[in-house]
Design a protein around this motif. Sequence first.
Motif, PDB file in Angstrom:
ATOM      1  N   THR A 155       0.833  -1.206   0.000  1.00  0.00           N
ATOM      2  CA  THR A 155       0.000   0.000   0.000  1.00  0.00           C
ATOM      3  C   THR A 155       0.864   1.251   0.000  1.00  0.00           C
ATOM      4  O   THR A 155       0.570   2.223  -0.724  1.00  0.00           O
ATOM      5  CB  THR A 155      -0.927   0.019   1.232  1.00  0.00           C
ATOM      6  OG1 THR A 155      -1.783  -1.117   1.194  1.00  0.00           O
ATOM      7  CG2 THR A 155      -1.768   1.295   1.273  1.00  0.00           C
TER       8      THR A 155
ATOM      9  N   TYR B 254       2.146   1.854  -3.390  1.00  0.00           N
ATOM     10  CA  TYR B 254       1.030   2.259  -4.240  1.00  0.00           C
ATOM     11  C   TYR B 254       0.684   3.737  -4.040  1.00  0.00           C
ATOM     12  O   TYR B 254       0.464   4.479  -5.006  1.00  0.00           O
ATOM     13  CB  TYR B 254      -0.180   1.384  -3.924  1.00  0.00           C
ATOM     14  CG  TYR B 254      -1.439   1.739  -4.680  1.00  0.00           C
ATOM     15  CD1 TYR B 254      -1.664   1.233  -5.958  1.00  0.00           C
ATOM     16  CD2 TYR B 254      -2.404   2.577  -4.113  1.00  0.00           C
ATOM     17  CE1 TYR B 254      -2.821   1.556  -6.653  1.00  0.00           C
ATOM     18  CE2 TYR B 254      -3.558   2.899  -4.793  1.00  0.00           C
ATOM     19  CZ  TYR B 254      -3.766   2.384  -6.070  1.00  0.00           C
ATOM     20  OH  TYR B 254      -4.908   2.724  -6.752  1.00  0.00           O
ATOM     21  N   LEU B 255       0.662   4.175  -2.787  1.00  0.00           N
ATOM     22  CA  LEU B 255       0.284   5.558  -2.493  1.00  0.00           C
ATOM     23  C   LEU B 255       1.280   6.560  -3.065  1.00  0.00           C
ATOM     24  O   LEU B 255       0.916   7.686  -3.400  1.00  0.00           O
ATOM     25  CB  LEU B 255       0.155   5.763  -0.978  1.00  0.00           C
ATOM     26  CG  LEU B 255      -0.940   4.955  -0.283  1.00  0.00           C
ATOM     27  CD1 LEU B 255      -0.967   5.267   1.207  1.00  0.00           C
ATOM     28  CD2 LEU B 255      -2.310   5.216  -0.905  1.00  0.00           C
TER      29      LEU B 255
ATOM     30  N   PRO C 214      -4.530   6.614  -7.965  1.00  0.00           N
ATOM     31  CA  PRO C 214      -5.785   5.971  -7.565  1.00  0.00           C
ATOM     32  C   PRO C 214      -6.990   6.596  -8.250  1.00  0.00           C
ATOM     33  O   PRO C 214      -7.019   7.810  -8.507  1.00  0.00           O
ATOM     34  CB  PRO C 214      -5.843   6.202  -6.051  1.00  0.00           C
ATOM     35  CG  PRO C 214      -4.438   6.501  -5.648  1.00  0.00           C
ATOM     36  CD  PRO C 214      -3.817   7.196  -6.816  1.00  0.00           C
TER      37      PRO C 214
ATOM     38  N   THR D 115      -8.850   4.959  -1.966  1.00  0.00           N
ATOM     39  CA  THR D 115      -7.414   5.018  -2.223  1.00  0.00           C
ATOM     40  C   THR D 115      -6.952   6.444  -2.541  1.00  0.00           C
ATOM     41  O   THR D 115      -5.832   6.822  -2.196  1.00  0.00           O
ATOM     42  CB  THR D 115      -7.034   4.074  -3.379  1.00  0.00           C
ATOM     43  OG1 THR D 115      -7.956   4.238  -4.474  1.00  0.00           O
ATOM     44  CG2 THR D 115      -7.061   2.627  -2.919  1.00  0.00           C
ATOM     45  N   LYS D 116      -7.818   7.235  -3.142  1.00  0.00           N
ATOM     46  CA  LYS D 116      -7.493   8.652  -3.378  1.00  0.00           C
ATOM     47  C   LYS D 116      -7.281   9.375  -2.055  1.00  0.00           C
ATOM     48  O   LYS D 116      -6.330  10.150  -1.888  1.00  0.00           O
ATOM     49  CB  LYS D 116      -8.621   9.339  -4.163  1.00  0.00           C
ATOM     50  CG  LYS D 116      -8.540   9.207  -5.667  1.00  0.00           C
ATOM     51  CD  LYS D 116      -9.647  10.031  -6.309  1.00  0.00           C
ATOM     52  CE  LYS D 116      -9.533  10.000  -7.828  1.00  0.00           C
ATOM     53  NZ  LYS D 116     -10.603  10.807  -8.458  1.00  0.00           N
TER      54      LYS D 116
ATOM     55  N   LEU E 135      -6.532   7.987   0.850  1.00  0.00           N
ATOM     56  CA  LEU E 135      -5.343   7.457   1.509  1.00  0.00           C
ATOM     57  C   LEU E 135      -4.075   8.104   0.958  1.00  0.00           C
ATOM     58  O   LEU E 135      -3.163   8.453   1.702  1.00  0.00           O
ATOM     59  CB  LEU E 135      -5.257   5.938   1.328  1.00  0.00           C
ATOM     60  CG  LEU E 135      -5.860   5.047   2.414  1.00  0.00           C
ATOM     61  CD1 LEU E 135      -5.629   3.580   2.078  1.00  0.00           C
ATOM     62  CD2 LEU E 135      -5.298   5.373   3.792  1.00  0.00           C
ATOM     63  N   LYS E 136      -4.033   8.262  -0.363  1.00  0.00           N
ATOM     64  CA  LYS E 136      -2.868   8.892  -0.996  1.00  0.00           C
ATOM     65  C   LYS E 136      -2.734  10.341  -0.529  1.00  0.00           C
ATOM     66  O   LYS E 136      -1.635  10.789  -0.151  1.00  0.00           O
ATOM     67  CB  LYS E 136      -2.997   8.838  -2.524  1.00  0.00           C
ATOM     68  CG  LYS E 136      -1.788   9.428  -3.264  1.00  0.00           C
ATOM     69  CD  LYS E 136      -1.991   9.361  -4.772  1.00  0.00           C
ATOM     70  CE  LYS E 136      -0.823  10.002  -5.502  1.00  0.00           C
ATOM     71  NZ  LYS E 136       0.340   9.115  -5.627  1.00  0.00           N
TER      72      LYS E 136
ATOM     73  N   THR F 147      -1.980   2.417   6.189  1.00  0.00           N
ATOM     74  CA  THR F 147      -3.107   1.671   5.647  1.00  0.00           C
ATOM     75  C   THR F 147      -4.454   2.209   6.126  1.00  0.00           C
ATOM     76  O   THR F 147      -5.485   1.904   5.530  1.00  0.00           O
ATOM     77  CB  THR F 147      -3.003   0.177   6.020  1.00  0.00           C
ATOM     78  OG1 THR F 147      -2.804   0.059   7.436  1.00  0.00           O
ATOM     79  CG2 THR F 147      -1.815  -0.456   5.310  1.00  0.00           C
TER      80      THR F 147
END
Length: 240
Positions: free
Chosen positions: A180, A183-184, A189, A194-195, A197-198, A216
């Motif tokens: 994760t 990914y971020l 995203p 997920t947007k 989180l980023k 996370t």
Amino acid sequence: MVAQGFTVDLNKPLVFQVGHLGEAYEEWVHQPIVQKEGPRFFQSDFWEFLTLTRWWAIPVIWLPVAVWCISMSVSMGRSLPEIVPLVALGIFIWTFIEYSLHRFLFHIKTKSYWGNTAHYLLHGCHHKHPMDHLRLVFPPTATAILCFPFWNLVKLFATPSSTPALFGGGMLGYVMYDVTHYYLHHAQPTRAVTKNLKKYHLNHHFRIQDKGFGITSSLWDIVFGTLPTTKASKSQKSVQ
């Protein structure tokens, strides 16, 4: 970059330079250089190699270990209805470990030569070069070393048949965390979760480095009061 009369030469291996910054290290390390290619750490090719990790190495190496651990509990007689809560608990415990390590160890204040050097290797390099794609996940060698004390810690609180499943759940949590995290930093995203989180994590890097320690999720930031304020709430406070 000049601090306390010492110049960090970004064209030379950095690890044994940053310690000379002394008290200025904290300010220097939180002035990010945003580029995908990171700096060289060591003059030695061997030590340099150990600091570089492809993101996919994490699931390739550690998912089989997690599955093997969980299967050990199965072979000891644990049923599926018993295994699932143990694995879920292991994942949940990992989220607390993730938060605690990030807040209390990765963001410890240092100013001595070896303190700065150790912190830079551990986490400071990530804040200085947040897009370094080969130093975003934890090197497997370091993870393997840390597995031993964590395994023994779990053994203190769990029965012999539940220890492997609990540890395997924690390992699954770790894999989700590291993947994760990568990914971020490097994905774009498209979904709201997920947007957010980023945005939450990049806010920690580029705006408020002493808040938002969860990767996370923001659960433990909420519990322990380290949730970063939004720009909107800050402007409302200033108006009041």
